[in-house]
Motif scaffolding. Structure first.
Motif, PDB file in Angstrom:
ATOM      1  N   UNK A 195       0.833  -1.201   0.000  1.00 19.54           N
ATOM      2  CA  UNK A 195       0.000   0.000   0.000  1.00 19.54           C
ATOM      3  C   UNK A 195       0.874   1.259   0.000  1.00 19.54           C
ATOM      4  N   UNK A 196       1.954   1.237   0.773  1.00 24.59           N
ATOM      5  CA  UNK A 196       2.870   2.383   0.785  1.00 24.59           C
ATOM      6  C   UNK A 196       3.556   2.563  -0.566  1.00 24.59           C
ATOM      7  N   UNK A 197       3.914   1.459  -1.192  1.00 27.22           N
ATOM      8  CA  UNK A 197       4.534   1.564  -2.517  1.00 27.22           C
ATOM      9  C   UNK A 197       3.566   2.171  -3.517  1.00 27.22           C
ATOM     10  N   UNK A 198       2.284   1.857  -3.368  1.00 23.66           N
ATOM     11  CA  UNK A 198       1.277   2.419  -4.264  1.00 23.66           C
ATOM     12  C   UNK A 198       1.086   3.910  -4.049  1.00 23.66           C
ATOM     13  N   UNK A 199       1.324   4.392  -2.853  1.00 26.12           N
ATOM     14  CA  UNK A 199       1.158   5.819  -2.551  1.00 26.12           C
ATOM     15  C   UNK A 199       2.370   6.660  -2.927  1.00 26.12           C
ATOM     16  N   UNK A 200       3.475   6.035  -3.151  1.00 29.69           N
ATOM     17  CA  UNK A 200       4.707   6.771  -3.429  1.00 29.69           C
ATOM     18  C   UNK A 200       4.607   7.505  -4.756  1.00 29.69           C
ATOM     19  N   UNK A 201       5.035   8.791  -4.752  1.00 34.07           N
ATOM     20  CA  UNK A 201       5.073   9.569  -5.990  1.00 34.07           C
ATOM     21  C   UNK A 201       6.534   9.786  -6.370  1.00 34.07           C
ATOM     22  N   UNK A 202       6.815   9.531  -7.582  1.00 35.92           N
ATOM     23  CA  UNK A 202       8.167   9.745  -8.062  1.00 35.92           C
ATOM     24  C   UNK A 202       8.206  11.042  -8.845  1.00 35.92           C
ATOM     25  N   UNK A 203       9.197  11.856  -8.553  1.00 36.02           N
ATOM     26  CA  UNK A 203       9.376  13.115  -9.266  1.00 36.02           C
ATOM     27  C   UNK A 203      10.634  13.016 -10.115  1.00 36.02           C
ATOM     28  N   UNK A 204      10.550  13.556 -11.279  1.00 28.38           N
ATOM     29  CA  UNK A 204      11.717  13.569 -12.142  1.00 28.38           C
ATOM     30  C   UNK A 204      11.819  14.977 -12.724  1.00 28.38           C
TER      31      UNK A 204
END
Length: 174
Positions: A59-68
């Motif tokens: 669930x935490x991995x699903x909430x993670x936002x990656x910025x580039x």
């Protein structure tokens, strides 16, 4: 402890005899069966905990936002946009506290002076209109003799009493 059924005790004695080649009594079989049940319960609880942790991690991995970012400047402006409002608010609050504390200390000091010196309010006009000069590292209130004609200006003029050999500075009338 729950008493295991006789069939389980027989199975435990049989497993022990097959593995070690010795017969064990009923109490030893009972103890081994109870211990095995407790370990199975603990193992079930551990497995449930591991499954719950795995679900939470997914669930935490699903909430993670990656910025580039395309370049360093874009990353810098993003970071400033995120942290600058908090930094500015912190600085403003710090300055406000400093000003309030400083003015509070000045107010307390002035109140102390007014309470300590009962004649302080009478000197108000001299403080407002008087001219202070510095000479040889000391401060002086500059006054000139009272003119023959004209208005007496508080904080500017003095009157010399030759009989009493004293200088009188007008403070105003009551």
């Amino acid at each position: 402890m729950t008493s295991p059924e006789p069939n389980r005790l027989t199975q435990t004695r049989g497993k022990y005899a097959a593995k070690y080649g010795h017969e064990i009594d009923d109490w030893s079989a009972l103890f081994l069966t109870e211990t095995q049940e407790h370990f199975q319960n603990l193992e079930n609880k551990v497995q449930k905990s591991i499954a719950a942790i795995d679900r939470a991690a997914m669930e935490l991995k699903g909430r993670k936002r990656f910025l580039q970012f395309q370049d360093r400047a874009q990353a810098l402006f993003y970071g400033l946009g995120v942290s600058a409002p908090y930094s500015i608010a912190g600085i403003v609050v710090s300055v406000l506290f400093y000003v309030l504390i400083r003015h509070g200390q000045q107010y307390v000091e002035r109140q102390r002076i007014l309470e300590e010196y009962q004649n302080a309010p009478a000197y108000r006009q001299i403080m407002e209109q008087g001219k202070i000069i510095e000479q040889d590292g000391a401060l002086y209130l500059q006054l000139v003799p009272l003119p023959k004609k004209g208005e007496v200006q508080i904080g500017k003029h003095y009157l010399y009493d030759s009989q009493g050999k004293r200088v009188m500075v007008p403070l105003g009338s009551q």
